[in-house]
Design a protein around this motif. Structure first.
Motif, PDB file in Angstrom:
ATOM      1  N   ILE A  38       0.834  -1.204   0.000  1.00 40.50           N
ATOM      2  CA  ILE A  38       0.000   0.000   0.000  1.00 40.50           C
ATOM      3  C   ILE A  38       0.868   1.253   0.000  1.00 40.50           C
ATOM      4  O   ILE A  38       0.523   2.272  -0.610  1.00 40.50           O
ATOM      5  N   SER A  39       2.034   1.171   0.683  1.00 39.55           N
ATOM      6  CA  SER A  39       2.936   2.325   0.707  1.00 39.55           C
ATOM      7  C   SER A  39       3.494   2.607  -0.684  1.00 39.55           C
ATOM      8  O   SER A  39       3.567   3.759  -1.117  1.00 39.55           O
ATOM      9  N   HIS A  40       3.877   1.551  -1.392  1.00 35.91           N
ATOM     10  CA  HIS A  40       4.372   1.734  -2.759  1.00 35.91           C
ATOM     11  C   HIS A  40       3.292   2.321  -3.654  1.00 35.91           C
ATOM     12  O   HIS A  40       3.550   3.195  -4.494  1.00 35.91           O
ATOM     13  N   PRO A  45       0.914   8.527  -6.700  1.00 40.15           N
ATOM     14  CA  PRO A  45       0.070   9.734  -6.747  1.00 40.15           C
ATOM     15  C   PRO A  45       0.617  10.873  -5.900  1.00 40.15           C
ATOM     16  O   PRO A  45       0.435  12.046  -6.240  1.00 40.15           O
ATOM     17  N   LEU A  46       1.310  10.539  -4.808  1.00 41.67           N
ATOM     18  CA  LEU A  46       1.872  11.604  -3.973  1.00 41.67           C
ATOM     19  C   LEU A  46       2.957  12.371  -4.724  1.00 41.67           C
ATOM     20  O   LEU A  46       3.068  13.596  -4.585  1.00 41.67           O
ATOM     21  N   GLN A  47       3.760  11.662  -5.494  1.00 38.88           N
ATOM     22  CA  GLN A  47       4.792  12.352  -6.270  1.00 38.88           C
ATOM     23  C   GLN A  47       4.159  13.305  -7.275  1.00 38.88           C
ATOM     24  O   GLN A  47       4.660  14.414  -7.503  1.00 38.88           O
ATOM     25  N   SER A  48       3.031  12.904  -7.873  1.00 36.96           N
ATOM     26  CA  SER A  48       2.334  13.792  -8.803  1.00 36.96           C
ATOM     27  C   SER A  48       1.772  15.015  -8.086  1.00 36.96           C
ATOM     28  O   SER A  48       1.870  16.147  -8.567  1.00 36.96           O
ATOM     29  N   ILE A  49       1.186  14.784  -6.898  1.00 25.52           N
ATOM     30  CA  ILE A  49       0.637  15.891  -6.115  1.00 25.52           C
ATOM     31  C   ILE A  49       1.732  16.893  -5.757  1.00 25.52           C
ATOM     32  O   ILE A  49       1.568  18.112  -5.897  1.00 25.52           O
ATOM     33  N   LEU A  50       2.878  16.373  -5.313  1.00 25.47           N
ATOM     34  CA  LEU A  50       3.979  17.258  -4.933  1.00 25.47           C
ATOM     35  C   LEU A  50       4.531  17.997  -6.147  1.00 25.47           C
ATOM     36  O   LEU A  50       4.830  19.199  -6.078  1.00 25.47           O
ATOM     37  N   GLY A  51       4.657  17.286  -7.270  1.00 24.58           N
ATOM     38  CA  GLY A  51       5.193  17.923  -8.471  1.00 24.58           C
ATOM     39  C   GLY A  51       4.312  19.056  -8.981  1.00 24.58           C
ATOM     40  O   GLY A  51       4.799  20.163  -9.256  1.00 24.58           O
ATOM     41  N   PHE A  52       3.004  18.800  -9.071  1.00 29.42           N
ATOM     42  CA  PHE A  52       2.099  19.835  -9.568  1.00 29.42           C
ATOM     43  C   PHE A  52       1.942  20.978  -8.558  1.00 29.42           C
ATOM     44  O   PHE A  52       1.743  22.133  -8.941  1.00 29.42           O
ATOM     45  N   GLY A  77       1.109  17.218   1.328  1.00 29.24           N
ATOM     46  CA  GLY A  77       1.674  16.101   0.566  1.00 29.24           C
ATOM     47  C   GLY A  77       3.016  15.654   1.105  1.00 29.24           C
ATOM     48  O   GLY A  77       3.310  14.456   1.146  1.00 29.24           O
ATOM     49  N   THR A  78       3.829  16.605   1.537  1.00 28.55           N
ATOM     50  CA  THR A  78       5.140  16.270   2.106  1.00 28.55           C
ATOM     51  C   THR A  78       4.986  15.462   3.387  1.00 28.55           C
ATOM     52  O   THR A  78       5.707  14.479   3.612  1.00 28.55           O
ATOM     53  N   ARG A  79       4.043  15.880   4.248  1.00 33.21           N
ATOM     54  CA  ARG A  79       3.815  15.129   5.491  1.00 33.21           C
ATOM     55  C   ARG A  79       3.295  13.722   5.192  1.00 33.21           C
ATOM     56  O   ARG A  79       3.668  12.752   5.850  1.00 33.21           O
ATOM     57  N   MET A  80       2.431  13.613   4.192  1.00 24.03           N
ATOM     58  CA  MET A  80       1.910  12.300   3.809  1.00 24.03           C
ATOM     59  C   MET A  80       3.023  11.413   3.274  1.00 24.03           C
ATOM     60  O   MET A  80       3.095  10.219   3.586  1.00 24.03           O
ATOM     61  N   LEU A  81       3.906  11.974   2.465  1.00 18.75           N
ATOM     62  CA  LEU A  81       5.015  11.199   1.922  1.00 18.75           C
ATOM     63  C   LEU A  81       5.953  10.742   3.039  1.00 18.75           C
ATOM     64  O   LEU A  81       6.482   9.623   2.991  1.00 18.75           O
ATOM     65  N   VAL A  84       4.350   7.728   4.560  1.00 16.10           N
ATOM     66  CA  VAL A  84       4.488   6.568   3.675  1.00 16.10           C
ATOM     67  C   VAL A  84       5.914   6.007   3.752  1.00 16.10           C
ATOM     68  O   VAL A  84       6.114   4.791   3.829  1.00 16.10           O
ATOM     69  N   ASN A  85       6.905   6.896   3.753  1.00 14.44           N
ATOM     70  CA  ASN A  85       8.296   6.438   3.841  1.00 14.44           C
ATOM     71  C   ASN A  85       8.563   5.740   5.158  1.00 14.44           C
ATOM     72  O   ASN A  85       9.282   4.729   5.215  1.00 14.44           O
TER      73      ASN A  85
END
Length: 262
Positions: A38-40, A45-52, A77-81, A84-85
Motif C-alpha cells: 500500500i505504501s508503494h 500519486p503523492l509524487q504527482s501531487i507534490l510535483g504539480f 503532501g510532504t507530510r503524507m510522503l 508513507v516512507n
C-alpha cells in the motif's frame, strides 16, 4: 514395575501452541506485505501531487491567495510522503530478508555527514550544534545507511523541539565496558516523565507534541528497531536544568578492517 502416563493432553497443547505460533507469524508477514504494497501504491500519486503543487507555487508567486493554496497542498503532501516512507521503513525492518547489512565503520564520519546534511535546518532556526566526538575512533559494525537514519531522526527531533537560538549538544565516546555511546541533548521543553519509554512505540507521540509537530510517531520506533538489529539500544531522559537527552548505545569494535556483509 511399570508406569503409564497419558500425554495426549500435553501433545494436544503443543500442537495448539504450534498452530497459534504459525498463524501469528503468517499474520505478521501478511501485515508487513500489506504495508509495503500500500505504501508503494501511495507514493506514485503523492509524487504527482507534490510535483504539480511545486509548479503551482512557482506560477502563483504573484498571486498570494493561489500561492498560499498550493503551499498548503505541498505541505500536506510532504507530510503524507513522510508517513508513507516511515511505513515502508517499518515493513523493511520487520522483514526477515536483508533489512540490515553490517560493515565496520568509524561512526564519527557518519555522524558528521548527517550534521552537514542538517545544517540548513539548524541555520533556519538559528541553532548552534556543538559536536564533541573526540579523537578516538568510534568503530562499530553498522549498516551505514540505517545508522545515519537513526542519527538523522534524533537530531531532527532535537532541532524541531529546540527554542530559537538554542544549543544542541552532540557527544560521542567509548565506555569502559566497550560500548559506543552517542548523546544528543537539546534545551527544549523535555519529555513528560511518564512517556520516556512510550515515545519509542509505533504511532505514539509525546503529549507535548499533540499539535502535530511530532510528525508520524514512527521515527523513534524505527530508531529502536534499527539499533536492536545492531545489538544496540536507544533511550531518553530529561535533564535537571531542562531539555531532553537521547542516548544511543551499541557495541564497539577495536579495528577498522575488512568489511563484513551479512
Amino acid at each position: 514395575l511399570s508406569t503409564m502416563m497419558d500425554v495426549s493432553e500435553f501433545r494436544e497443547a503443543e500442537r495448539a501452541t504450534r498452530i497459534a505460533r504459525d498463524a501469528a507469524e503468517e499474520a505478521s508477514r501478511a501485515k508487513s506485505e500489506f504495508i509495503a504494497n500500500i505504501s508503494h501504491e501511495l507514493r506514485t500519486p503523492l509524487q504527482s501531487i507534490l510535483g504539480f503543487s511545486e509548479l503551482g507555487i512557482m506560477r502563483g508567486a504573484q498571486q498570494p491567495k493561489l500561492h498560499a493554496m498550493f503551499t498548503d497542498i505541498h505541505g500536506s503532501g510532504t507530510r503524507m510522503l513522510a508517513l508513507v516512507n516511515d511505513l515502508l521503513d517499518v515493513s523493511k525492518i520487520e522483514s526477515s530478508v536483508g533489512a540490515i547489512t553490517l560493515e565496520r565503520a568509524d561512526l564519527r564520519g557518519l555522524v558528521s555527514s548527517v550534521v552537514r546534511e542538517l545544517t540548513p535546518l539548524l541555520a533556519a532556526r538559528h541553532l548552534h550544534l556543538v559536536p564533541e566526538l573526540g579523537d578516538q575512533a568510534l568503530v562499530a559494525k553498522v549498516d551505514p545507511v540505517r545508522f545515519a537514519q537513526v542519527i538523522r531522526n534524533v537530531l531532527a527531533n532535537a532541532i524541531k523541539f529546540s527554542p530559537m537560538g538554542a544549543t544542541i549538544e552532540l557527544h560521542g565516546c567509548v565506555s569502559d565496558d566497550e560500548r559506543i555511546q552517542i548523546r544528543v541533548r537539546d534545551h527544549g521543553a523535555g519529555i513528560p516523565p511518564g512517556e520516556l519509554e512510550s515515545i519509542f512505540e509505533a504511532f505514539v507521540q509525546s503529549s507535548a507534541s499533540k499539535d502535530g509537530s511530532g510528525g508520524t510517531g514512527l521515527g523513534l520506533a524505527i530508531c529502536r528497531k534499527i539499533l536492536a538489529a545492531h545489538d544496540g539500544h536507544i533511550s531518553a531522559d530529561n535533564m535537571p536544568d531542562g531539555g531532553a537527552v537521547f542516548l544511543i548505545d551499541l557495541p564497539a569494535r577495536h579495528h577498522l578492517d575488512r568489511d563484513t556483509t551479512y
